[in-house]
Design a protein around this motif. Structure first.
Motif, short mmCIF file in Angstrom:
data_model
loop_
_atom_site.label_atom_id
_atom_site.label_comp_id
_atom_site.label_asym_id
_atom_site.label_seq_id
_atom_site.Cartn_x
_atom_site.Cartn_y
_atom_site.Cartn_z
N UNK A 1 0.82 -1.21 0.00
CA UNK A 1 0.00 0.00 0.00
C UNK A 1 0.85 1.27 0.00
N UNK A 2 2.06 1.21 0.58
CA UNK A 2 2.91 2.40 0.65
C UNK A 2 3.85 2.54 -0.55
N UNK A 3 3.89 1.55 -1.43
CA UNK A 3 4.81 1.61 -2.57
C UNK A 3 4.61 2.85 -3.44
N UNK A 4 3.39 3.27 -3.78
CA UNK A 4 3.24 4.50 -4.58
C UNK A 4 3.80 5.74 -3.86
N UNK A 5 3.64 5.80 -2.56
CA UNK A 5 4.18 6.93 -1.81
C UNK A 5 5.71 6.93 -1.85
N UNK A 6 6.32 5.74 -1.87
CA UNK A 6 7.78 5.66 -1.99
C UNK A 6 8.25 6.22 -3.32
N UNK A 7 7.53 5.91 -4.39
CA UNK A 7 7.92 6.41 -5.71
C UNK A 7 7.77 7.93 -5.78
N UNK A 8 6.67 8.45 -5.28
CA UNK A 8 6.46 9.90 -5.30
C UNK A 8 7.48 10.59 -4.40
N UNK B 1 10.94 16.20 -11.36
CA UNK B 1 9.91 15.43 -10.65
C UNK B 1 9.11 14.58 -11.62
N UNK B 2 8.65 15.17 -12.71
CA UNK B 2 7.83 14.45 -13.68
C UNK B 2 8.65 13.36 -14.37
N UNK B 3 9.87 13.69 -14.78
CA UNK B 3 10.71 12.72 -15.49
C UNK B 3 11.02 11.51 -14.60
N UNK B 4 11.42 11.76 -13.36
CA UNK B 4 11.76 10.65 -12.46
C UNK B 4 10.52 9.82 -12.16
N UNK C 1 7.72 4.69 -12.98
CA UNK C 1 6.50 3.98 -13.37
C UNK C 1 6.78 3.01 -14.51
N UNK C 2 7.59 3.43 -15.49
CA UNK C 2 7.92 2.55 -16.60
C UNK C 2 8.75 1.35 -16.13
N UNK C 3 9.67 1.58 -15.22
CA UNK C 3 10.46 0.47 -14.69
C UNK C 3 9.58 -0.50 -13.90
N UNK C 4 8.62 0.01 -13.17
CA UNK C 4 7.71 -0.85 -12.41
C UNK C 4 6.86 -1.69 -13.35
N UNK C 5 6.45 -1.14 -14.48
CA UNK C 5 5.63 -1.89 -15.43
C UNK C 5 6.44 -2.98 -16.13
N UNK C 6 7.75 -2.85 -16.15
CA UNK C 6 8.60 -3.84 -16.82
C UNK C 6 8.79 -5.10 -15.98
N UNK C 7 8.45 -5.04 -14.70
CA UNK C 7 8.63 -6.19 -13.81
C UNK C 7 7.46 -7.15 -14.00
N UNK C 8 7.78 -8.44 -14.13
CA UNK C 8 6.76 -9.47 -14.29
C UNK C 8 6.01 -9.65 -12.96
N UNK C 9 4.68 -9.61 -12.97
CA UNK C 9 3.93 -9.75 -11.72
C UNK C 9 4.06 -11.15 -11.13
N UNK C 10 4.14 -11.21 -9.80
CA UNK C 10 4.19 -12.51 -9.13
C UNK C 10 2.77 -12.98 -8.80
#
Length: 96
Positions: A15-22, A54-57, A62-71
Motif C-alpha cells: 500500500x505504501x509503494x506509490x508513496x515511496x515512488x512519489x 519530478x515528472x521525469x523521475x 512507473x515505466x520500470x515498475x511496469x517492466x517487472x513481471x507480476x508474481x
C-alpha cells in the motif's frame, strides 16, 4: 492463513509503494531545484528544473515498475483468475 482470490488484502508495504515512488521523485526534484537555485540565483529556472525532474523521475519509475513481471500475489490482486496459469505473453504448458 490462506486467502481466497476474492479476499486479497495488500500488505502495508504494497500500500505504501506509490508513496515511496512519489517521495523518491520529490527528493530528486528538490535536489535539482536547490542546485539550480544556488547556481543561477533565479527562482524561475529552479522551479522549472524542479518540476521537470519530478515528472521525469516519476515517469521513469512507473515505466520500470511496469517492466517487472507480476508474481502470484500481484496476479491475485489484479484478479487474473488462477495465479498459477500462464499470462498472455507467457508460453503455455504442454497441451493435454
Amino acid at each position: 492463513m490462506t486467502q481466497s482470490p476474492g479476499e486479497y488484502k495488500p500488505s502495508r508495504s504494497d500500500r505504501l509503494r506509490p508513496a515511496e515512488y512519489v517521495g523518491g521523485a520529490a527528493i530528486a526534484a528538490i535536489f535539482v531545484g536547490v542546485i539550480a537555485l544556488v547556481a543561477t540565483r533565479d527562482w524561475t529556472i529552479a522551479l522549472i528544473g524542479t518540476g521537470g525532474v519530478f515528472i521525469i523521475v516519476l515517469v521513469v519509475l512507473a515505466l520500470l515498475q511496469m517492466a517487472i513481471k507480476p508474481n502470484a500475489d500481484e496476479r491475485a490482486e489484479l484478479g487474473d483468475g488462477d495465479a498459477g496459469t500462464a499470462g498472455p505473453g507467457e508460453p503455455k504448458g504442454p497441451a493435454h
